[in-house]
Enzyme design. Sequence first.
Site, PDB file in Angstrom:
ATOM      1  N   ARG A  85       9.062  12.568   7.382  1.00  0.00           N
ATOM      2  CA  ARG A  85       7.675  12.534   7.105  1.00  0.00           C
ATOM      3  C   ARG A  85       7.967  13.781   5.868  1.00  0.00           C
ATOM      4  O   ARG A  85       8.428  14.646   6.167  1.00  0.00           O
ATOM      5  CB  ARG A  85       6.740  12.597   8.091  1.00  0.00           C
ATOM      6  CG  ARG A  85       5.361  12.687   7.236  1.00  0.00           C
ATOM      7  CD  ARG A  85       4.471  11.323   6.884  1.00  0.00           C
ATOM      8  NE  ARG A  85       3.272  11.424   6.740  1.00  0.00           N
ATOM      9  CZ  ARG A  85       2.749  10.160   6.226  1.00  0.00           C
ATOM     10  NH1 ARG A  85       3.292   9.414   5.562  1.00  0.00           N
ATOM     11  NH2 ARG A  85       1.390  10.278   6.273  1.00  0.00           N
ATOM     12  N   THR A 360       3.976   0.217   1.036  1.00  0.00           N
ATOM     13  CA  THR A 360       5.117   0.916   1.936  1.00  0.00           C
ATOM     14  C   THR A 360       6.190  -0.172   2.053  1.00  0.00           C
ATOM     15  O   THR A 360       5.904  -1.182   1.578  1.00  0.00           O
ATOM     16  CB  THR A 360       4.178   1.525   3.080  1.00  0.00           C
ATOM     17  OG1 THR A 360       3.288   2.513   2.833  1.00  0.00           O
ATOM     18  CG2 THR A 360       5.452   2.084   4.272  1.00  0.00           C
ATOM     19  N   ASN A 380       3.359   6.439  -0.312  1.00  0.00           N
ATOM     20  CA  ASN A 380       2.227   6.143   0.146  1.00  0.00           C
ATOM     21  C   ASN A 380       1.654   5.098  -0.746  1.00  0.00           C
ATOM     22  O   ASN A 380       1.875   3.934  -0.569  1.00  0.00           O
ATOM     23  CB  ASN A 380       1.316   7.463  -0.075  1.00  0.00           C
ATOM     24  CG  ASN A 380       0.007   7.226   0.269  1.00  0.00           C
ATOM     25  OD1 ASN A 380      -0.218   6.365   1.326  1.00  0.00           O
ATOM     26  ND2 ASN A 380      -1.064   8.043  -0.086  1.00  0.00           N
ATOM     27  N   ASP A 402      -2.745  11.659   2.368  1.00  0.00           N
ATOM     28  CA  ASP A 402      -2.889  11.263   3.881  1.00  0.00           C
ATOM     29  C   ASP A 402      -3.679  12.349   4.701  1.00  0.00           C
ATOM     30  O   ASP A 402      -3.980  12.161   5.680  1.00  0.00           O
ATOM     31  CB  ASP A 402      -1.605  10.757   4.576  1.00  0.00           C
ATOM     32  CG  ASP A 402      -1.216   9.305   4.094  1.00  0.00           C
ATOM     33  OD1 ASP A 402      -2.060   8.757   3.817  1.00  0.00           O
ATOM     34  OD2 ASP A 402      -0.247   9.003   4.353  1.00  0.00           O
ATOM     35  N   SER A 431      -0.136   9.787   9.830  1.00  0.00           N
ATOM     36  CA  SER A 431       0.488   8.506   9.096  1.00  0.00           C
ATOM     37  C   SER A 431       0.027   7.259  10.110  1.00  0.00           C
ATOM     38  O   SER A 431      -0.326   7.690  11.273  1.00  0.00           O
ATOM     39  CB  SER A 431       2.172   8.561   9.124  1.00  0.00           C
ATOM     40  OG  SER A 431       2.385   7.185   8.829  1.00  0.00           O
ATOM     41  N   SER A 432       0.106   6.153   9.690  1.00  0.00           N
ATOM     42  CA  SER A 432      -0.122   5.095  10.422  1.00  0.00           C
ATOM     43  C   SER A 432       1.080   4.192  10.590  1.00  0.00           C
ATOM     44  O   SER A 432       1.049   3.127  11.245  1.00  0.00           O
ATOM     45  CB  SER A 432      -1.224   4.160   9.769  1.00  0.00           C
ATOM     46  OG  SER A 432      -2.601   4.719   9.758  1.00  0.00           O
ATOM     47  N   GLY A 452       1.033  -0.916   4.761  1.00  0.00           N
ATOM     48  CA  GLY A 452      -0.411  -1.402   4.820  1.00  0.00           C
ATOM     49  C   GLY A 452      -1.045  -0.295   5.128  1.00  0.00           C
ATOM     50  O   GLY A 452      -2.476  -0.471   5.687  1.00  0.00           O
ATOM     51  N   GLY A 453      -0.930   0.846   5.080  1.00  0.00           N
ATOM     52  CA  GLY A 453      -1.654   2.131   5.298  1.00  0.00           C
ATOM     53  C   GLY A 453      -2.491   1.806   6.950  1.00  0.00           C
ATOM     54  O   GLY A 453      -1.490   1.435   7.672  1.00  0.00           O
TER      55      GLY A 453
HETATM   56  O1  DON Z   1       1.645   7.141   6.335  1.00  0.00           O
HETATM   57  C1  DON Z   1       0.828   6.207   6.117  1.00  0.00           C
HETATM   58  O2  DON Z   1      -0.061   5.826   6.929  1.00  0.00           O
HETATM   59  C2  DON Z   1       0.376   5.436   4.609  1.00  0.00           C
HETATM   60  N1  DON Z   1       1.071   6.664   3.739  1.00  0.00           N
HETATM   61  C3  DON Z   1       1.155   4.448   4.240  1.00  0.00           C
HETATM   62  C4  DON Z   1       0.667   3.656   3.139  1.00  0.00           C
HETATM   63  C5  DON Z   1       0.880   2.591   3.115  1.00  0.00           C
HETATM   64  O3  DON Z   1       1.241   1.914   3.946  1.00  0.00           O
HETATM   65  C6  DON Z   1       0.526   1.530   1.629  1.00  0.00           C
HETATM   66  N2  DON Z   1       1.229   0.415   1.892  1.00  0.00           N
HETATM   67  N3  DON Z   1       0.963  -0.753   1.737  1.00  0.00           N
END
Ligand code: DON
Length: 550
Positions: A85, A360, A380, A402, A431-432, A452-453
């Site tokens: 990360r 992502t 991100n 984040d 993060s997720s 997908g965040g």
């Molecule tokens: O680490 C995380 O949770 C976010 N930065 C992920 C962002 C993400 O998955 C965007 N995508 N679709």
Amino acid sequence: MIATALLALQIGATQRYQKVAVVSDQVLASKVGADILRKGGNAIDAAVATGFALEVVHPAAGNIGGGGFMVYRSAKGETFALDYRETAPGKAFREMYLDKNGNPTSESYLGPKASGVPGTVAGFYAAHQKYGKLKWRDVVEPSVQLAERGFAISPSLADGLKDLASKNKQFKGTWRIFGRSGNFYKAGETFRQPELAKTLERIRDKGQSGFYEGETAQAIVDTMNPGNGIITLQDLKNYKPEWRKALTGSYQGYDIVTMPPPSSGGAVLLMMFGMLKNDNLKTMGFNSAATVHLEAETMRRCFADRAEYMGDPGFVEVPLLKLLDPNYLAKRRSEIDLDHASPSSLTKSGLNLGNEKQQTTHFSIVDADGNAVSNTYTLNDSYGSKVTVDKGGFLLNNEMDDFTSKPGSPNRYNLIQGEANAIKPGKRPLSSMTPTILSRNGKLFMVVGSPGGPTIINTVFEAILNVTVHNMTAQGAVTAPRFHHQWLPDEIHYEPFAFTNDTLAILKSKGHTLVKGGGQGSCHVIVIGANGERYVGCDPRLSTAGQDGY
Ligand code: DON
């Protein structure tokens, strides 16, 4: 476990290979990974090769300017979690994204100041040093070639590059390289990236230091100004990935290996499975009102805990043992009213301690011996901070968003976050991402993950349930429509066709707010059949996704 009769009922045929499989958001990158396996490489070699290839062919999310997480399980059952990360630069501070009135600014997600120190190259290098079989240069070389010779641009990439460049002309590298200074790339044209090819050559020839020192490091630092960027040569030199003990748990006889903090993904996933361990979701049925209500109430509670307690374990104490304690989870489960939604305003974290396109990317790999890699990494947002390292030919992340810029104010993913995730130099933002591997009776069973965040965690949760509980095929499990609840905002987001009108009516009558949205995630899975076959579930939501294997 995959009955032939069921296959006919599934949406889309499941691709099956006998020995190896690679599945990612860009079929060209999957092919690079599978070719490495054909040459006798193992899952780690293939992961590194696929990861570098995604930088070239999927610049929205594939990256060397970002970071991520890799979960590994060897055929014998050894596991590791590798945390590469991004870290907050040395000059970062808690209020760095607040204006003079104390309001969050766009600098956390747009422009050079939005970037954390990239971790991907160091992560891949560390994984390869320890577990790779082929030579480093042989796993990087295919991406050098791809960048140098180019590849045919897909319609979606042509649209993406035009959108990126036309909205971000102020970043001269982005405008020149991805926007071809206004002569935008069209679908079918060959996309050659000479600066990126040179950067990848330096990585190929010098390993980690080919990125974190010398020409590339200087090019990154040069990109920081103008624009208040704060990454220094020292920050780059100091970057280190972290080997972490994978988080483990179980559900219905399946053993789960997943990512620990600084991702919240694995912990929230295991909490949700823990809360639901005694519920018969199979009898309740896929996406019935009863199932959706129970799962959404579970998500709500676990995300409330995420906001309060989770952050980088190097800086804050994450009470994982307490959060994963079966008694705690049973208590949380008992708080769910099966007839009524619990408003999030009244659903607090439970321990007693004292619109823009987002992207992502995830890939899943199984090699001939049965070693497995689940890898999710990111810039991100789609195309990260939108800033391209001009002389390096690659985009930088906007992962700093984040962090909690301001407790109580939502970030790009509408996440309300807490003190545990406040900015500090050297710290990793929460993060997720949820790269996950399942086994059963000591044998590899499923490799899964998604972008997908915050929706990532629920996408992975639902894909696992679809296979293990609802008996869907690998392909059916990732095609099936999904939904998401993240505590705040207090809404169930659902994909088109996720619920029938009568299901929607029942959920509303229980007190839920329902919001229909677009696609949720891009989840790629590999499921191992009874005779060792590798079934691939390649998410159809991204048109460039694809698999390769044999
Ligand atoms: O680490 C995380 O949770 C976010 N930065 C992920 C962002 C993400 O998955 C965007 N995508 N679709």
